[in-house]
Enzyme design. Structure first.
Site, PDB file in Angstrom:
ATOM      1  N   LYS A  13      61.066  52.941 -30.170  1.00 31.91           N
ATOM      2  CA  LYS A  13      62.400  52.409 -29.841  1.00 31.91           C
ATOM      3  C   LYS A  13      62.310  51.386 -28.700  1.00 31.91           C
ATOM      4  O   LYS A  13      62.929  50.335 -28.757  1.00 31.91           O
ATOM      5  CB  LYS A  13      63.352  53.549 -29.440  1.00 31.91           C
ATOM      6  CG  LYS A  13      63.545  54.596 -30.545  1.00 31.91           C
ATOM      7  CD  LYS A  13      64.533  55.681 -30.152  1.00 31.91           C
ATOM      8  CE  LYS A  13      64.094  56.513 -28.955  1.00 31.91           C
ATOM      9  NZ  LYS A  13      62.834  57.267 -29.156  1.00 31.91           N
ATOM     10  N   ARG A  86      72.481  60.449 -27.389  1.00 32.65           N
ATOM     11  CA  ARG A  86      71.506  61.469 -27.782  1.00 32.65           C
ATOM     12  C   ARG A  86      72.174  62.789 -28.088  1.00 32.65           C
ATOM     13  O   ARG A  86      71.468  63.741 -28.454  1.00 32.65           O
ATOM     14  CB  ARG A  86      70.561  61.693 -26.610  1.00 32.65           C
ATOM     15  CG  ARG A  86      69.197  61.048 -26.752  1.00 32.65           C
ATOM     16  CD  ARG A  86      68.435  61.450 -25.513  1.00 32.65           C
ATOM     17  NE  ARG A  86      67.031  61.350 -25.640  1.00 32.65           N
ATOM     18  CZ  ARG A  86      66.322  60.275 -25.316  1.00 32.65           C
ATOM     19  NH1 ARG A  86      66.919  59.193 -24.930  1.00 32.65           N
ATOM     20  NH2 ARG A  86      65.017  60.309 -25.399  1.00 32.65           N
ATOM     21  N   ARG A 125      50.125  55.805 -24.556  1.00 33.49           N
ATOM     22  CA  ARG A 125      51.063  54.848 -23.964  1.00 33.49           C
ATOM     23  C   ARG A 125      50.794  54.637 -22.469  1.00 33.49           C
ATOM     24  O   ARG A 125      50.468  55.552 -21.733  1.00 33.49           O
ATOM     25  CB  ARG A 125      52.501  55.351 -24.128  1.00 33.49           C
ATOM     26  CG  ARG A 125      53.502  54.435 -23.411  1.00 33.49           C
ATOM     27  CD  ARG A 125      54.931  54.732 -23.759  1.00 33.49           C
ATOM     28  NE  ARG A 125      55.272  56.104 -23.553  1.00 33.49           N
ATOM     29  CZ  ARG A 125      56.328  56.695 -24.099  1.00 33.49           C
ATOM     30  NH1 ARG A 125      57.118  56.015 -24.905  1.00 33.49           N
ATOM     31  NH2 ARG A 125      56.579  57.953 -23.860  1.00 33.49           N
ATOM     32  N   ARG A 158      53.702  57.994 -17.900  1.00 32.83           N
ATOM     33  CA  ARG A 158      54.953  58.635 -17.499  1.00 32.83           C
ATOM     34  C   ARG A 158      54.739  60.120 -17.236  1.00 32.83           C
ATOM     35  O   ARG A 158      53.838  60.726 -17.816  1.00 32.83           O
ATOM     36  CB  ARG A 158      55.999  58.457 -18.622  1.00 32.83           C
ATOM     37  CG  ARG A 158      56.646  57.112 -18.579  1.00 32.83           C
ATOM     38  CD  ARG A 158      57.481  56.770 -19.800  1.00 32.83           C
ATOM     39  NE  ARG A 158      58.232  57.858 -20.397  1.00 32.83           N
ATOM     40  CZ  ARG A 158      59.027  57.700 -21.442  1.00 32.83           C
ATOM     41  NH1 ARG A 158      59.162  56.495 -21.997  1.00 32.83           N
ATOM     42  NH2 ARG A 158      59.687  58.716 -21.951  1.00 32.83           N
ATOM     43  N   ARG A 169      60.255  67.720 -26.150  1.00 39.08           N
ATOM     44  CA  ARG A 169      61.208  66.614 -26.363  1.00 39.08           C
ATOM     45  C   ARG A 169      61.520  66.456 -27.852  1.00 39.08           C
ATOM     46  O   ARG A 169      62.643  66.133 -28.233  1.00 39.08           O
ATOM     47  CB  ARG A 169      60.648  65.312 -25.785  1.00 39.08           C
ATOM     48  CG  ARG A 169      60.809  65.253 -24.256  1.00 39.08           C
ATOM     49  CD  ARG A 169      59.923  64.203 -23.622  1.00 39.08           C
ATOM     50  NE  ARG A 169      60.082  62.880 -24.176  1.00 39.08           N
ATOM     51  CZ  ARG A 169      59.161  61.930 -24.112  1.00 39.08           C
ATOM     52  NH1 ARG A 169      58.019  62.163 -23.495  1.00 39.08           N
ATOM     53  NH2 ARG A 169      59.381  60.754 -24.642  1.00 39.08           N
TER      54      ARG A 169
END
Ligand code: AP5
Length: 214
Positions: A13, A86, A125, A158, A169
């Site tokens: 996203k 969300r 990432r 992160r 998550r």
């Protein structure tokens, strides 16, 4: 154009949102980025949000809605939302505001991806500490190791990227966010694309889907 992106963590996203917002000349508003900049500035909102984010939980609706609505208010006509809404309460609140303003959503674009691939993408990432641009050590490495191509900022991992947090998550996504797929389908604005291809392929699918009439 007023667009929102739906999809599990790691679907791309942030990657696609930045590309599409630039392509269409609209504001890019990412709730996760807004929270992370509050965390790094040490604001009261940041202190509150960090507890939830590190545990892979959603930040409470009231503060999230207020924060994103403010960003939308200063965004001008067109925007792309990444990570918001969300929950059903967030979606109803967003649509209520947009309907009242006579500027309803153009599209809700769902990025579909197998979860094991999403977990693999998140593991590699790296995110720019300064501008939030996402990279991937395997799929999209920066030109200079550890440095953002766009602003020269430092690339970091992160704090919610541990595999157990990512899996949680995903559970939260299924429980709280996936019901929005049916909600936006009922409103006639849902477009779904396959997010498993290369970044360029996914962008091309997104552009084609956004061109379609609802
Ligand atoms: P947020 O920052 O929104 O995280 P997320 O939705 O869980 O999504 P991610 O950022 O993990 O993934 P992404 O889909 O953006 O993928 P990306 O482009 O980075 O939210 C974080 C937290 O904030 C939440 O857990 C919650 O606590 C809080 N929060 C945020 N919004 C909230 C809300 N509305 N309500 C309540 N709480 C909220 O890509 C992933 C990786 O894959 C990257 O390395 C990228 O380079 C790579 N990649 C991307 N596309 C491709 C491709 N096509 N091929 C190969 N690699 C690719």
């Amino acid at each position: 154009m007023r667009v929102l992106l739906l999809g599990p963590p790691g679907a791309g996203k942030g990657t696609q949102g930045r590309r599409l917002a630039e392509r269409y000349g609209i504001s890019y508003i990412a709730s996760g980025d807004l929270f992370r900049s509050n965390v790094s500035e040490g604001t009261e909102l940041g202190l509150l949000a960090k507890k939830y984010m590190d545990a892979g939980e959603l930040v409470p609706d009231d503060v999230t809605i207020r924060m994103v609505m403010e960003a939308i208010g200063s965004a001008g006509e067109g925007f792309l939302l990444d990570g918001f809404p969300r929950t059903m309460a967030q979606a109803r609140s967003l649509d209520g505001e947009l309907d009242r303003a006579g500027t309803p959503l153009t599209a809700a674009l769902l990025l579909s991806l197998d979860e094991e691939i999403a977990i693999k993408r998140i593991a590699g990432r790296r995110t720019c500490e300064r501008c939030g641009a996402p990279y991937n050590v395997e799929f999209n490495p920066p030109r200079a190791e550890g440095r953002c191509d766009l602003c020269g900022g430092t690339l970091v991992q992160r704090s919610d990227e541990r595999e157990d947090v990512v899996r949680h998550r995903l559970d939260v996504y299924h429980e709280s966010t996936a019901p929005l797929i049916g909600y936006y389908a009922d409103r006639g604005v849902l477009r779904e694309i396959d997010a498993s291809g290369s970044e360029d392929e996914v962008t091309a699918s997104a552009v084609a889907a956004l061109r379609e009439e609802p």
